[in-house]
Design an enzyme around this catalytic site. Sequence first.
Site, PDB file in Angstrom:
ATOM      1  N   HIS A  92       0.882  -1.035  -0.067  1.00 20.35           N
ATOM      2  CA  HIS A  92       0.007  -0.086   0.016  1.00 20.35           C
ATOM      3  C   HIS A  92       0.856   1.167  -0.105  1.00 20.35           C
ATOM      4  O   HIS A  92       1.928   1.408   0.794  1.00 20.35           O
ATOM      5  CB  HIS A  92      -0.735  -0.080   1.084  1.00 20.35           C
ATOM      6  N   HIS A  94       1.331   5.684  -0.982  1.00 27.09           N
ATOM      7  CA  HIS A  94       0.857   7.154  -1.179  1.00 27.09           C
ATOM      8  C   HIS A  94       1.531   7.627  -2.129  1.00 27.09           C
ATOM      9  O   HIS A  94       1.992   8.835  -2.365  1.00 27.09           O
ATOM     10  CB  HIS A  94       0.816   7.853  -0.029  1.00 27.09           C
ATOM     11  N   TYR A 119       1.729  -3.974 -20.459  1.00 26.24           N
ATOM     12  CA  TYR A 119       2.349  -3.979 -19.131  1.00 26.24           C
ATOM     13  C   TYR A 119       1.207  -3.867 -17.872  1.00 26.24           C
ATOM     14  O   TYR A 119       1.128  -4.540 -16.975  1.00 26.24           O
ATOM     15  CB  TYR A 119       3.493  -3.555 -18.670  1.00 26.24           C
TER      16      TYR A 119
END
Length: 212
Positions: A92, A94, A119
């Site tokens: 995860h 940002h 891709y």
Amino acid sequence: MNESALREQICECGRVLYQRGLAPGSSGNISVRLDDGWLLTPTNACLGRLDPARLSRLDANGRLVSGDAPTKEAFLHRAMYEERGGAGAIVHLHSTHAAAVSCMAGLDACDCLPPLTAYYVMKIGRLPLVPYHRPGDPALAEAIRDIAKRHHALLLANHGPVVAGKDLDAAMYAAEELEETAKLFLLLRNVPTSPLNAAQIEELKAAFHLDI
């Protein structure tokens, strides 16, 4: 790979993501599934300076067994693992460009980014948008459950991407591909583009046995 090696791998992946500018400050978190729980990066930890011995070790119910306190987004990882039995790791971030896309108005909530490259289709497929929740809001876990059953990558509104993979390398590579595609998408916003068409996507699905 044994637990000791997995701890080292998490720290190395964290360093790479930090050095590439995809996890500034103490943002982002990484987890790897174990037979009886998972390893997770601690709260307020810089991915560029992780200590293998201090990673959070959680049991199958998400309770801390050893190490530092886990990221406040541990529930997000747990929800993804519970809905995706084949997931071995989750990244995860940002990351700047994906986070920028997550702030845009008018996104297709079923598929936030166009299939600009083969891709991207191979590593991400479709990218659904999860409505905004404040950081640490447990309701986010329930918001992603239905989506996670059908997609291994998703974008949290005004936040950033969550990507699951069969192992940590797969999750990390897919997260990086998502970020690069978000960058391309923003660079090309005022330029006529030719995303892959349905026939080209079907060809990729057949050639690489994609389930997207």
